[in-house]
Structure formats: C-alpha cells, structure tokens
Write a protein that holds these residues in place. Structure first.
Motif, short mmCIF file in Angstrom:
data_model
loop_
_atom_site.label_atom_id
_atom_site.label_comp_id
_atom_site.label_asym_id
_atom_site.label_seq_id
_atom_site.Cartn_x
_atom_site.Cartn_y
_atom_site.Cartn_z
N LEU A 41 -5.82 -48.55 -4.36
CA LEU A 41 -6.89 -48.12 -3.47
C LEU A 41 -7.50 -49.36 -2.83
CD1 LEU A 41 -8.66 -45.49 -5.76
CD2 LEU A 41 -7.11 -45.04 -3.85
N GLU A 42 -8.08 -49.21 -1.66
CA GLU A 42 -8.73 -50.35 -0.99
C GLU A 42 -9.85 -50.87 -1.89
OE1 GLU A 42 -7.54 -51.78 2.04
OE2 GLU A 42 -5.98 -50.51 1.19
N GLY A 43 -9.88 -52.16 -2.08
CA GLY A 43 -10.85 -52.80 -2.98
C GLY A 43 -10.20 -53.23 -4.29
N GLN A 44 -9.11 -52.60 -4.67
CA GLN A 44 -8.37 -53.00 -5.87
C GLN A 44 -7.29 -53.99 -5.44
OE1 GLN A 44 -7.00 -49.07 -7.07
NE2 GLN A 44 -8.44 -49.09 -8.80
N GLN A 45 -6.78 -54.74 -6.41
CA GLN A 45 -5.74 -55.70 -6.07
C GLN A 45 -4.86 -56.01 -7.27
OE1 GLN A 45 -7.48 -59.57 -5.14
NE2 GLN A 45 -9.44 -58.74 -5.83
N GLY A 46 -3.76 -56.68 -6.99
CA GLY A 46 -2.82 -57.08 -8.04
C GLY A 46 -1.87 -55.95 -8.38
N MET A 47 -0.86 -56.29 -9.17
CA MET A 47 0.17 -55.31 -9.54
C MET A 47 -0.41 -54.16 -10.38
SD MET A 47 2.60 -56.41 -7.84
CE MET A 47 3.77 -55.19 -8.35
N THR A 59 6.08 -33.21 -10.15
CA THR A 59 6.32 -33.14 -8.71
C THR A 59 6.45 -34.53 -8.08
OG1 THR A 59 3.93 -32.96 -8.36
CG2 THR A 59 5.21 -30.90 -8.44
N THR A 60 6.02 -35.56 -8.80
CA THR A 60 6.12 -36.94 -8.30
C THR A 60 6.71 -37.85 -9.39
OG1 THR A 60 3.85 -37.45 -8.96
CG2 THR A 60 4.18 -36.70 -6.69
N PRO A 61 7.96 -37.61 -9.79
CA PRO A 61 8.56 -38.43 -10.85
C PRO A 61 8.69 -39.89 -10.40
CG PRO A 61 10.23 -37.06 -9.82
CD PRO A 61 8.91 -36.64 -9.24
N VAL A 62 8.66 -40.78 -11.36
CA VAL A 62 8.75 -42.22 -11.09
C VAL A 62 9.98 -42.55 -10.24
CG1 VAL A 62 9.02 -44.49 -12.16
CG2 VAL A 62 7.47 -42.83 -13.17
N GLN A 63 11.10 -41.89 -10.50
CA GLN A 63 12.35 -42.17 -9.79
C GLN A 63 12.26 -41.90 -8.29
OE1 GLN A 63 11.65 -40.33 -12.41
NE2 GLN A 63 13.48 -39.63 -13.48
N ARG A 64 11.28 -41.15 -7.88
CA ARG A 64 11.10 -40.83 -6.45
C ARG A 64 10.51 -42.00 -5.67
NH1 ARG A 64 7.13 -36.01 -4.44
NH2 ARG A 64 6.13 -37.42 -2.98
N PHE A 65 10.02 -43.02 -6.37
CA PHE A 65 9.31 -44.13 -5.74
C PHE A 65 9.99 -45.46 -6.00
CE2 PHE A 65 6.32 -40.74 -6.57
CZ PHE A 65 5.63 -40.64 -5.38
N ALA A 66 9.93 -46.34 -5.01
CA ALA A 66 10.43 -47.71 -5.15
C ALA A 66 9.24 -48.66 -5.06
CB ALA A 66 11.44 -48.03 -4.06
N ASP A 67 9.02 -49.41 -6.14
CA ASP A 67 7.95 -50.41 -6.16
C ASP A 67 8.53 -51.72 -5.67
OD1 ASP A 67 5.96 -52.28 -6.80
OD2 ASP A 67 5.40 -51.22 -8.64
N HIS A 68 7.98 -52.26 -4.59
CA HIS A 68 8.51 -53.47 -3.97
C HIS A 68 7.90 -54.75 -4.56
CE1 HIS A 68 10.53 -50.92 -1.11
NE2 HIS A 68 9.38 -50.31 -0.88
N ASN A 69 7.03 -54.61 -5.57
CA ASN A 69 6.40 -55.75 -6.24
C ASN A 69 5.63 -56.65 -5.28
OD1 ASN A 69 7.28 -55.04 -8.88
ND2 ASN A 69 9.31 -55.77 -8.32
N ASN A 70 5.11 -56.07 -4.20
CA ASN A 70 4.28 -56.81 -3.26
C ASN A 70 3.03 -56.01 -2.88
OD1 ASN A 70 5.29 -54.80 -1.64
ND2 ASN A 70 6.14 -56.16 -0.08
N GLY A 71 2.69 -55.04 -3.75
CA GLY A 71 1.54 -54.19 -3.48
C GLY A 71 1.87 -52.93 -2.70
N THR A 72 3.17 -52.70 -2.48
CA THR A 72 3.58 -51.50 -1.74
C THR A 72 4.55 -50.66 -2.57
OG1 THR A 72 5.49 -52.55 -0.66
CG2 THR A 72 3.36 -52.73 0.46
N ILE A 73 4.53 -49.36 -2.30
CA ILE A 73 5.38 -48.38 -2.96
C ILE A 73 6.01 -47.53 -1.86
CG2 ILE A 73 5.39 -46.33 -4.45
CD1 ILE A 73 4.56 -48.60 -6.13
#
Length: 174
Positions: A64-70, A37-51
């Motif tokens: 999640l809040e508290g985690q960091q990095g790619m 229901t959530t295939p990878v192709q449905r999402f764009a990773d902007h390589n700045n911590g956002t999807i």
C-alpha cells in the motif's frame, strides 16, 4: 521487577510494531473448504516492489502507498479520493521500479485481488503482506462519490470522495 520488565518489553514491541519493524498479528480467518480465488501461483513477484497477476495481466505495487520494502513495512497513508488521484500522478511522474504509468485501479480491477476464502483481510497475505482489512480507492467515480473496495470482507462500496481510504497502484502489461 518482572512487571517492569514485562511492561518495558510490551512498550518496545509496541514501538517496533508502530515503526513496522516486526510483523503485526493478523486476525485473518480463511475457510479451508472454499477454494482459493487468488492462489500464490497466479502471481509473479518481481522482487522490486511489484507483483504481476498472470490471470489479468496487471502489475500491482506489492505494498500500500506509505509502506515499503519486500515485507511492506511502515504505516500506509490515508487519502481522500482527490489526493489519491494526485498521488498516482506524482508516482507516474517520479516512476516506480522503472515504470511511469501507475494509476488507481478500476473497481473491477481491484475486485480481482479479493480472496473469497478469507476475511479480515480478504486478500492473499502471502502475495500482499501486511494488507489491512480496510477500504482502498478505485479510479471509478460518480460525483460526489467514488467506488472503493473494502478488504475486510471484499465488498464494493460507494464512498464520499473526501473520506479517507488507502491506495494500491496498478499498471497494465497488455
């Protein structure tokens, strides 16, 4: 001598896992006969911590809040519902990846991330790495409760607002 080496190695791996420097082992189980229901192709990773979810037009923080990095390293933080709201306001004021309109998602928005094919956690781990099979707060509330989505099996619950849950922030693109 071998026992000491094995114990020291186990202790080192435990410390590295705690610090988030090596990937955790996940017990995620996915049913291959159920379509994703959530295939990878449905999402764009902007390589700045956002999807960006191309189907909904929502931009999510990858971690999640508290985690960091790619790879979303580190330990996510637990919040009461009120503190989760306050934290979202602080992120709005401080900006993240150039955006200042981050917020808690509604229950319906957060449900769109549930991967029906998988459990423990019920999420696409290629898109959202190191996601826990745990509850995440939503902005949807009915005092003294607030709605949360439990990503162990992808279910929606009402929880007491003072209980501890994790947070994934979202913003609208459209």
């Amino acid at each position: 001598m071998k026992t000491t080496t094995k114990t020291a190695s186990s202790a080192l791996v435990g410390v590295l896992l705690f610090l988030g420097l090596v990937p955790e082992t996940r017990a995620q189980s996915c049913q291959i006969n159920v379509p994703p229901t959530t295939p990878v192709q449905r999402f764009a990773d902007h390589n700045n911590g956002t999807i960006t979810d191309l189907a909904t037009g929502l931009m999510w923080k990858k971690c999640l809040e508290g985690q960091q990095g790619m790879g979303c390293y580190g330990k996510p933080e637990l919040y009461s519902w009120e503190l989760a709201q306050q934290h979202a306001s602080m992120v709005r004021n401080g900006r993240f990846s150039g955006y200042g309109d981050w917020r808690l998602p509604t229950v319906n928005e957060l449900k769109t991330l549930v991967e029906q094919q998988c459990m423990e956690p019920a999420v696409n781990l290629q898109v959202f790495p190191r996601m826990l099979p745990a509850g995440l707060w939503t902005a949807t509330a009915a005092n003294p409760n607030a709605w949360s989505v439990d990503f162990s099996k992808g279910r929606v619950f009402q929880s007491l607002q003072q209980g501890g849950k994790y947070v994934r922030l979202v913003r609208n693109l459209r």
